[in-house]
Design an enzyme around this catalytic site. Structure first.
Site, PDB file in Angstrom:
ATOM      1  N   GLU A 118      36.481   7.513 -35.654  1.00 43.88           N
ATOM      2  CA  GLU A 118      35.741   8.264 -34.636  1.00 43.88           C
ATOM      3  C   GLU A 118      36.618   8.671 -33.468  1.00 43.88           C
ATOM      4  O   GLU A 118      36.283   9.531 -32.685  1.00 43.88           O
ATOM      5  CB  GLU A 118      34.540   7.466 -34.141  1.00 43.88           C
ATOM      6  CG  GLU A 118      33.280   7.763 -34.926  1.00 43.88           C
ATOM      7  CD  GLU A 118      33.367   7.362 -36.401  1.00 43.88           C
ATOM      8  OE1 GLU A 118      34.058   6.365 -36.703  1.00 43.88           O
ATOM      9  OE2 GLU A 118      32.771   8.051 -37.234  1.00 43.88           O
ATOM     10  N   ARG A 156      56.462  29.460 -41.403  1.00 43.47           N
ATOM     11  CA  ARG A 156      56.649  30.848 -41.844  1.00 43.47           C
ATOM     12  C   ARG A 156      57.190  31.746 -40.753  1.00 43.47           C
ATOM     13  O   ARG A 156      57.598  32.876 -41.022  1.00 43.47           O
ATOM     14  CB  ARG A 156      55.369  31.407 -42.470  1.00 43.47           C
ATOM     15  CG  ARG A 156      54.203  31.500 -41.551  1.00 43.47           C
ATOM     16  CD  ARG A 156      52.935  31.807 -42.328  1.00 43.47           C
ATOM     17  NE  ARG A 156      52.937  33.128 -42.937  1.00 43.47           N
ATOM     18  CZ  ARG A 156      52.897  34.254 -42.244  1.00 43.47           C
ATOM     19  NH1 ARG A 156      52.849  34.225 -40.940  1.00 43.47           N
ATOM     20  NH2 ARG A 156      52.898  35.409 -42.869  1.00 43.47           N
ATOM     21  N   ASP A 171      52.250  40.654 -39.401  1.00 43.68           N
ATOM     22  CA  ASP A 171      51.063  39.858 -39.690  1.00 43.68           C
ATOM     23  C   ASP A 171      49.913  40.182 -38.765  1.00 43.68           C
ATOM     24  O   ASP A 171      50.134  40.507 -37.608  1.00 43.68           O
ATOM     25  CB  ASP A 171      51.336  38.369 -39.419  1.00 43.68           C
ATOM     26  CG  ASP A 171      52.213  37.750 -40.446  1.00 43.68           C
ATOM     27  OD1 ASP A 171      52.323  38.314 -41.529  1.00 43.68           O
ATOM     28  OD2 ASP A 171      52.785  36.697 -40.136  1.00 43.68           O
TER      29      ASP A 171
END
Ligand code: ADE
Length: 244
Positions: A118, A156, A171
């Site tokens: 949690e 990348r 991109d």
């Protein structure tokens, strides 16, 4: 770029890291990913990494000792030369985006700490962690997938990781716009033709078409992005022409 991942679930990582572009990047020495099992830094018989929360309430909390010991064993001590960001993956962090990926890609080494249970003992956040990142406004069972997302998005952007030398420049999000649509052979598929302009060989026209497609897509799908995008006068005029 060297990533150190600290997790209670190291088995989650190999399948993705041993595939495709990340695999090749690792083989070529462009990235190194070391996954460390926090359980190895416990000293009791049961290898305890969590405990019940002080003050009561449900759920379990990650104990501080294994986390501090793991990071202090693996990472060099911080000095004036080397300040390795220690990033906690948590829904409470700043929301990850391409700008943050670019910012983080400038570091030679990053430590990624995956939360589980949690929560984590607050002393980890206060005295060890230097940055907190969320991958979006929803709650997962742990930080492992978020850590893989960071590794993928950052890797990348590094030189030579993508096959194409223009790499990540076009991109979606890289230039503050969504990317233009792509087509490949055949020129006609089930009666649907690829745009003639892309087959024309006229590079100036193709550039202009792609720019306008990127602008139009962003305008229709993510108008919020246009507020921050770098737009020329021609871009602004084109966007005006889209307004009803
Ligand atoms: N851990 C659980 N949910 C998360 C999120 N949205 N981002 C990063 N780490 C998380």
């Amino acid at each position: 770029m060297h990533f150190d991942v600290f997790t209670l679930l190291p088995e989650v990582f190999p399948a993705y890291l041993e595939t495709s572009i990340l695999k090749r990047a690792r083989e070529r020495g462009l990235i190194q990913v070391d996954v460390h099992n926090l359980r190895n830094y416990t000293h009791d018989k049961h290898h305890t990494t969590d405990d019940t929360p002080y003050g009561g309430g449900g759920g379990m909390v990650m104990k501080p000792e294994p986390v501090f010991e793991a990071l202090e064993t693996i990472l060099p001590p911080p000095g004036p030369e080397s300040k390795i960001p220690i990033i906690l993956l948590t829904p409470q962090g700043r929301v990850f985006n391409q700008t943050i990926a670019k910012e983080l890609s400038a570091h030679p080494r990053l430590a990624l700490l995956c939360g589980r249970y949690e929560g984590i003992d607050e002393r980890i956040r206060e005295h060890l962690v230097t940055d907190e990142i969320s991958i979006g406004d929803y709650v997962l069972t742990g930080g492992e997938i978020p850590a893989l997302i960071l590794i993928d998005a950052i890797a990348r952007l590094l030189p030579n990781v993508l096959g194409d030398p223009t790499g990540a420049e076009d991109d979606s999000h890289a230039m503050g716009l969504l990317e233009y649509p792509h087509y490949t052979r055949p020129p006609e598929f089930r009666g649907w033709r690829a745009p003639e302009i892309l087959l024309s060989g006229d590079h100036a026209k193709i550039e202009k078409w792609r720019r306008e497609q990127a602008l139009e897509r962003t305008f229709r799908k993510r108008p919020d992005m246009l507020e921050k995008a770098e737009l020329t006068e021609a871009d602004k005029k084109f966007i005006q022409s889209l307004r009803p």
